[in-house]
Scaffold this motif. Structure first.
Motif, short mmCIF file in Angstrom:
data_model
loop_
_atom_site.label_atom_id
_atom_site.label_comp_id
_atom_site.label_asym_id
_atom_site.label_seq_id
_atom_site.Cartn_x
_atom_site.Cartn_y
_atom_site.Cartn_z
N HIS A 22 0.82 -1.23 0.00
CA HIS A 22 0.00 0.00 0.00
C HIS A 22 0.84 1.27 0.00
O HIS A 22 0.57 2.22 0.73
CB HIS A 22 -0.96 0.01 1.19
CG HIS A 22 -1.86 -1.18 1.22
ND1 HIS A 22 -2.96 -1.29 0.40
CD2 HIS A 22 -1.79 -2.33 1.95
CE1 HIS A 22 -3.55 -2.44 0.63
NE2 HIS A 22 -2.86 -3.10 1.57
N ASP A 23 1.90 1.27 -0.80
CA ASP A 23 2.76 2.45 -0.97
C ASP A 23 3.40 2.93 0.33
O ASP A 23 3.73 4.11 0.48
CB ASP A 23 1.99 3.61 -1.62
CG ASP A 23 1.72 3.36 -3.09
OD1 ASP A 23 2.50 2.65 -3.73
OD2 ASP A 23 0.71 3.89 -3.60
N SER A 38 -2.96 7.87 3.32
CA SER A 38 -2.10 6.96 2.55
C SER A 38 -2.44 6.96 1.06
O SER A 38 -1.56 6.83 0.22
CB SER A 38 -2.18 5.54 3.11
OG SER A 38 -3.51 5.06 3.03
N TYR A 39 -3.70 7.13 0.71
CA TYR A 39 -4.09 7.11 -0.70
C TYR A 39 -3.61 8.37 -1.45
O TYR A 39 -3.67 8.43 -2.67
CB TYR A 39 -5.59 6.89 -0.89
CG TYR A 39 -6.47 7.88 -0.15
CD1 TYR A 39 -6.76 9.13 -0.68
CD2 TYR A 39 -7.01 7.54 1.09
CE1 TYR A 39 -7.57 10.03 0.00
CE2 TYR A 39 -7.82 8.43 1.78
CZ TYR A 39 -8.10 9.67 1.23
OH TYR A 39 -8.90 10.55 1.91
N ASN A 40 -3.11 9.38 -0.74
CA ASN A 40 -2.58 10.59 -1.38
C ASN A 40 -1.06 10.69 -1.28
O ASN A 40 -0.48 11.68 -1.73
CB ASN A 40 -3.20 11.85 -0.77
CG ASN A 40 -4.58 12.13 -1.32
OD1 ASN A 40 -4.91 11.71 -2.42
ND2 ASN A 40 -5.38 12.82 -0.55
N ARG A 42 1.38 9.07 -2.83
CA ARG A 42 2.08 9.07 -4.11
C ARG A 42 1.93 10.42 -4.81
O ARG A 42 2.88 10.96 -5.37
CB ARG A 42 1.59 7.93 -5.01
CG ARG A 42 2.48 7.77 -6.21
CD ARG A 42 2.38 6.41 -6.82
NE ARG A 42 2.89 5.35 -5.97
CZ ARG A 42 4.17 5.07 -5.78
NH1 ARG A 42 5.09 5.80 -6.37
NH2 ARG A 42 4.53 4.09 -5.01
#
Length: 95
Positions: A22-23, A38-40, A42
């Motif tokens: 998950h990056d 976490s979804y931002n 990258r």
């Protein structure tokens, strides 16, 4: 901002590892703000590279890198960032 950027190393892993984890390796933005979800991470990483690239330390995963991390103690040097323990002793590092 320089301390947060210079005190962390971004390591690029094969894409399948990053998807599986998950990056989590996209960690530098987290040091600037723990509020970045976490979804931002990258997207935030891309902006940081664009705006602050000269202050960012980046490496690429390899067997040699893994061996280095496992076998050598590292110190933080205020002028050169992370250096080996031996290098700090031999050169009187400013750690």
């Amino acid at each position: 901002c320089q301390a947060q950027l210079g005190g962390t190393v971004h390591c690029d892993y094969p894409r399948w590892v990053e998807v599986l984890c998950h990056d989590i390796s996209v960690h530098v933005p987290h040091h600037l703000s723990t509020r970045i979800p976490s979804y931002n991470l990258r997207r935030a990483w891309g902006v940081l590279k664009e705006k602050w690239g000269k202050h960012i330390h980046q490496c690429y995963f390899s067997v040699d890198l893994l061996r280095d991390v496992i076998t050598r103690c590292h110190l933080y040097d205020t002028k050169r960032n992370y250096i080996s323990f031996d290098e700090g002793l031999n050169q009187g590092g400013s750690a």
